[in-house]
Design an enzyme around this catalytic site. Structure first.
Site, mmCIF file in Angstrom:
data_model
loop_
_atom_site.group_PDB
_atom_site.id
_atom_site.type_symbol
_atom_site.label_atom_id
_atom_site.label_comp_id
_atom_site.label_asym_id
_atom_site.label_seq_id
_atom_site.Cartn_x
_atom_site.Cartn_y
_atom_site.Cartn_z
ATOM 1 N N GLN A 1 -10.462 -0.893 13.971
ATOM 2 C CA GLN A 1 -11.671 -1.355 14.668
ATOM 3 C C GLN A 1 -12.740 -1.783 13.676
ATOM 4 O O GLN A 1 -13.361 -2.843 13.810
ATOM 5 C CB GLN A 1 -12.215 -0.238 15.557
ATOM 6 C CG GLN A 1 -11.332 0.147 16.734
ATOM 7 C CD GLN A 1 -11.923 1.325 17.505
ATOM 8 O OE1 GLN A 1 -13.136 1.371 17.743
ATOM 9 N NE2 GLN A 1 -11.087 2.273 17.877
ATOM 10 N N SER B 1 -2.073 -3.909 -0.175
ATOM 11 C CA SER B 1 -0.620 -3.701 -0.281
ATOM 12 C C SER B 1 0.040 -3.418 1.065
ATOM 13 O O SER B 1 0.991 -2.655 1.160
ATOM 14 C CB SER B 1 -0.310 -2.548 -1.260
ATOM 15 O OG SER B 1 -0.831 -2.825 -2.538
ATOM 16 N N CYS C 1 15.808 -15.249 -19.898
ATOM 17 C CA CYS C 1 14.667 -15.572 -20.754
ATOM 18 C C CYS C 1 14.657 -14.716 -22.022
ATOM 19 O O CYS C 1 15.466 -14.930 -22.913
ATOM 20 C CB CYS C 1 13.373 -15.435 -19.963
ATOM 21 S SG CYS C 1 11.970 -16.282 -20.743
ATOM 22 N N THR D 1 -6.971 4.463 15.551
ATOM 23 C CA THR D 1 -7.277 3.031 15.610
ATOM 24 C C THR D 1 -8.635 2.696 14.989
ATOM 25 O O THR D 1 -8.952 1.523 14.804
ATOM 26 C CB THR D 1 -7.283 2.532 17.070
ATOM 27 O OG1 THR D 1 -8.340 3.204 17.787
ATOM 28 C CG2 THR D 1 -5.952 2.809 17.743
ATOM 29 N N LYS D 2 -9.417 3.722 14.680
ATOM 30 C CA LYS D 2 -10.776 3.481 14.200
ATOM 31 C C LYS D 2 -10.820 2.629 12.920
ATOM 32 O O LYS D 2 -11.663 1.712 12.819
ATOM 33 C CB LYS D 2 -11.494 4.808 13.960
ATOM 34 C CG LYS D 2 -13.007 4.677 13.705
ATOM 35 C CD LYS D 2 -13.732 4.135 14.929
ATOM 36 C CE LYS D 2 -13.743 5.178 16.045
ATOM 37 N NZ LYS D 2 -14.500 4.681 17.228
ATOM 38 N N HIS E 1 14.781 -18.535 -15.791
ATOM 39 C CA HIS E 1 14.632 -17.442 -14.818
ATOM 40 C C HIS E 1 15.389 -17.824 -13.549
ATOM 41 O O HIS E 1 14.818 -18.336 -12.582
ATOM 42 C CB HIS E 1 13.156 -17.204 -14.495
ATOM 43 C CG HIS E 1 12.397 -16.527 -15.574
ATOM 44 N ND1 HIS E 1 12.299 -15.157 -15.686
ATOM 45 C CD2 HIS E 1 11.697 -17.036 -16.623
ATOM 46 C CE1 HIS E 1 11.564 -14.850 -16.745
ATOM 47 N NE2 HIS E 1 11.198 -15.976 -17.331
ATOM 48 N N GLU F 1 16.472 -16.054 -11.273
ATOM 49 C CA GLU F 1 16.125 -15.246 -10.096
ATOM 50 C C GLU F 1 15.174 -15.966 -9.147
ATOM 51 O O GLU F 1 15.122 -15.662 -7.944
ATOM 52 C CB GLU F 1 15.508 -13.907 -10.521
ATOM 53 C CG GLU F 1 14.162 -13.997 -11.225
ATOM 54 C CD GLU F 1 14.280 -14.088 -12.741
ATOM 55 O OE1 GLU F 1 13.291 -13.762 -13.438
ATOM 56 O OE2 GLU F 1 15.357 -14.493 -13.224
#
Length: 536
Positions: free
Chosen positions: A197, A22, A381, A193-194, A511, A513
């Protein structure tokens, strides 16, 4: 390989994700596509999901969010909606691939004996089939941007990553972009940052060197983190970028442009810079930033536990609001727990699609509230079916859909397959999954209706995803309960209805959208927001 044979100039970018899911890989891929498109390049976006479902058509929106529908009738992941809205790239059934769909093809061939007695294996059979799917339909495009679902390290992704490794080894003009989380530990006061990495090394263990790194961060990191990551991951510092949280996905697109990601991609592929045109984007973002009138819209739904269940609806409402120079505050309301007071301060009500009987009573209650209080309402719908059921109950108390009550004495809504039995002229078309109507269909608009005036055309073309339709046996009763048919299909199916006794009350079987972008907001959504604005 199909890529080499048909489009040797194609530039391919594989987008993977690391550390957590996500992170917005689909948005990142879409933005890169959109920025390339703004420079005149043609782009094709695809997604590969590692799960074994053949497609997400049987998945609840609570699992992965909304199911997006392409024009040619493919039920796909919601990221394809981002591809169209941000990437300026129309999607098709060739642009969404699941591991399940690849295994289905392989097992079908195996059962037919097409492997001539050979042992069927992941390598080469899965990888070969996936390569074909990846490059199918990419002829004539400058760029292919292919997003890999899930997270590096997921067991389901191993065969897919092996395929990418082979493509990078066999093809020219292929790079890997990796989107990974950089967490901030507030107690320690440090960026870490591990995790990135480890994610990069995990990807490297599959034989894939990261070429571009996009670091997802909640806010700005002033430390020398790029130098550290470059040293420890074999990635050039100039190929490492920050991907910060943004106010909207459109703000994020401008932020990527400021990072010069697109220019770096062109440099890696040895392509010259081109003039860009992002006027439409800057105008949209500038309007978002203005102090505009605010309106409240209720989205009365049943999949409220997942924030992405109504993603395309939300974006379409935002597009139409900004086009009308207003800000829309969206309120996702659980139809199962709906109370009248939930709607009292709403300027508009939207009824989205859905399947199954759960929460139907709440949606009908919202429709009745809008009708009785003259609150602008737009329904898609299932929203149309319920608006008809709500109205016809005044004549037929047991009016219902056979989806909810199979033995209802008044099936005002019933299955497409049942309608086909009664009307032999109906054509379900090629875009059909089982008994479902899927994809874009053309419908005729009725004269002297608000719906027709909004589309300003003889026809509407919208995408569908439904297996139930209005029962024409009850058509003559619609006018008696205040509903006017405003569009119908070539099969004489009711496609849209409206109420003339309300300022705005339109519901459609489609639909709408799915056909909305910031460049071209959908006509019905524009009219819906304009009607709300006119009442302020």
């Amino acid at each position: 390989m199909e890529n080499s044979k048909n489009n040797q100039s194609l530039k391919t970018i594989f987008v993977t994700g690391g550390v957590v899911s996500s992170l917005g890989k689909g948005i990142c891929a879409s933005i890169i596509s959109g920025l390339l498109s703004a420079r005149g390049f043609t782009t094709k976006l695809k997604k590969i999901d590692p799960y074994l479902n053949v497609d997400p058509g049987t998945l609840s929106p609570l699992e992965h969010g909304e199911v997006f529908v392409t024009e040619d009738g493919m039920e796909a992941d919601l990221d394809l909606g981002h591809y169209e809205r941000l990437g300026n790239s129309k999607t098709s059934k060739n642009d969404y691939i699941t591991a399940g769909s690849i295994y289905q093809k392989i097992l079908t061939k195996e059962r037919k004996g097409l492997y001539e007695g050979k042992t069927v294996q992941v390598v080469p059979h899965f990888t070969t089939e996936l390569k074909k799917a990846i490059f199918k339909g990419t002829e004539g495009y400058d760029f292919l941007i292919c997003e890999i679902g899930g997270t590096v390290g997921d067991i389901e992704n191993i065969a897919i990553l092996e395929t990418i490794r082979q493509i990078k080894a066999q093809e020219n003009n292929v790079i890997s972009a990796h989107v990974a989380l950089m967490p901030y530990l507030s107690k320690a006061g440090e960026w870490k940052t591990k995790p990135i990495q480890h994610s990069i090394r995990d990807l490297l263990s599959y034989g894939i060197q990261t070429d571009i790194l996009l670091c997802r961060m909640e806010n700005e990191n002033k430390e020398n983190w790029k130098e550290k990551l470059s040293l420890l991951s074999n990635i050039k510092k100039e190929n490492i970028f920050k991907a910060l949280d943004a106010k909207s996905i459109y703000h994020a697109m401008l932020a990527y442009e400021e990072e010069s990601i697109c220019e770096r991609v062109l440099q890696i592929f040895n392509l010259e810079k081109r003039e860009k045109d992002l006027t439409f984007l800057t105008n949209y973002v500038n309007t978002i930033e203005k102090d505009l009138p605010k309106i409240d819209i209720a989205i009365v739904g049943k999949y409220v536990q997942c924030k992405d269940a109504y993603k395309s609806v939300e974006e379409a409402l935002y597009h139409a609001a900004i086009a009308n120079n207003i800000h829309a505050n969206l309120h996702i309301i659980n139809a199962e727990e709906l109370k009248e007071e939930d709607l009292k301060n709403m300027h508009g009500i939207f009824i989205p699609g859905g399947f199954g009987k759960r929460a139907i009573d709440g949606k009908i209650k919202a429709i009745a509230y809008a009708k009785n209080n003259n609150i602008p309402l737009l329904g898609m719908c299932l929203g149309m079916q319920l608006s008809i059921i709500e109205a016809l109950k005044s004549i037929f108390p047991e009016a219902d859909s056979t989806e909810f009550t199979p033995n209802t004495p008044d099936p005002v809504v019933f299955k497409l397959s049942e309608w086909k039995k009664e009307d032999k002229t109906i054509t379900l078309g090629e875009n059909l999954g089982g008994t479902m109507r899927l994809g874009s269909y053309k419908s005729t608009l009725v004269e002297n209706t608000l719906t027709k005036s909004l589309y300003n055309s003889e026809f509407l073309i919208e995408r569908h995803r439904h297996r139930y339709v209005f029962n024409n046996k009850y058509k003559d009763f619609l006018e008696k309960v205040g509903l006017t048919i405003s569009a119908y299909t070539s099969d004489n199916l009711v496609e849209a209805v409206e109420r003339k006794d309300c300022d705005f009350f339109i519901t459609g079987q489609f639909h709408a959208e799915f056909n909305s972008t910031i460049k071209k907001p959908n006509s019905l959504f524009l009219g819906f927001l304009k009607a709300i604005k006119n009442r302020l």
